[in-house]
Scaffold this motif. Structure first.
Motif, PDB file in Angstrom:
ATOM      1  N   SER A 109       1.401  -0.230  -1.920  1.00  8.63           N
ATOM      2  CA  SER A 109       2.003   0.282  -3.142  1.00  8.63           C
ATOM      3  C   SER A 109       1.878  -0.753  -4.250  1.00  8.63           C
ATOM      4  O   SER A 109       2.054  -1.945  -4.035  1.00  8.63           O
ATOM      5  CB  SER A 109       3.490   0.589  -2.911  1.00  8.63           C
TER       6      SER A 109
ATOM      7  N   CYS B  97       8.423  -3.875  -2.975  1.00  9.78           N
ATOM      8  CA  CYS B  97       7.794  -2.640  -3.438  1.00  9.78           C
ATOM      9  C   CYS B  97       8.808  -1.506  -3.402  1.00  9.78           C
ATOM     10  O   CYS B  97       9.922  -1.665  -2.913  1.00  9.78           O
ATOM     11  CB  CYS B  97       6.571  -2.304  -2.578  1.00  9.78           C
TER      12      CYS B  97
ATOM     13  N   ASN C  87       8.906   0.865  -1.501  1.00 14.22           N
ATOM     14  CA  ASN C  87       9.183   1.282  -0.123  1.00 14.22           C
ATOM     15  C   ASN C  87      10.079   0.289   0.605  1.00 14.22           C
ATOM     16  O   ASN C  87      10.288   0.401   1.807  1.00 14.22           O
ATOM     17  CB  ASN C  87       7.879   1.477   0.652  1.00 14.22           C
TER      18      ASN C  87
ATOM     19  N   ASP D 258      -0.109  -5.676  -5.340  1.00 13.79           N
ATOM     20  CA  ASP D 258       0.083  -4.661  -4.306  1.00 13.79           C
ATOM     21  C   ASP D 258       0.910  -5.209  -3.157  1.00 13.79           C
ATOM     22  O   ASP D 258       0.829  -6.386  -2.821  1.00 13.79           O
ATOM     23  CB  ASP D 258      -1.262  -4.218  -3.719  1.00 13.79           C
TER      24      ASP D 258
END
Length: 155
Positions: A40, A8, A10, A34
């Motif tokens: 996210s 993701c 992050n 996700d």
């Protein structure tokens, strides 16, 4: 099924299982993929090394230590053993309320999906092609993490 290494925005890395590469892309485009850590949906495929099978007429060779990971006969780290045990218990618990349908898995899953039968948890056997076709039809399927035996063939 295809397994992708994903990450993701992050920086969290995780696996995703999809019926096909187009299934992954469709789910990603719809915001359905996700991150399990932060939620996210800004997710992309992480770089992966391809799994290339060795030719059948060649003996197994071992890469020199300088070329990568080594195989080991060392005991499994306790954290890994504990995680696998928890996963196996979770699968067993989920299967307690699921009906074994054997070779008729694809047929039964379709019947439920299209409203011909009441929805109920089922498990059984399906070929890779059957699983991919089910996923392409929008029918949710997932492989079992640990193999199970046909209940009719148990002692």
């Amino acid at each position: 099924m295809i397994v992708y290494d994903l990450h993701c925005n992050n920086g969290h890395r995780f696996e995703g299982w999809f019926g096909s590469s187009s299934d992954y892309q469709m789910q990603r485009d719809r915001g359905l993929v996700d991150c399990p850590e932060c939620g996210s949906n800004l997710v992309d495929k992480a770089p992966m090394a391809p799994a290339v099978a060795q030719k059948g007429n060649r003996g197994a060779t071992r890469a020199p230590a300088s070329e990568g990971a080594q195989l080991s006969n060392a005991p499994m780290p306790p954290e890994v053993a504990e995680a696998l045990t928890k996963l196996a218990k979770a699968q067993a618990k989920a299967l307690e309320s699921s009906q074994w349908v054997g070779e008729k898995f694809a047929e039964e899953a379709r019947s439920q999906h299209y409203g011909e039968k009441d929805e109920a948890p089922i498990h059984g056997k399906a070929t890779r092609e059957e699983a991919e076709n089910l996923a392409a039809e929008g029918i949710t399927v997932a492989p079992l993490l640990f193999p199970i035996s046909d209940p009719d063939k148990l002692n």
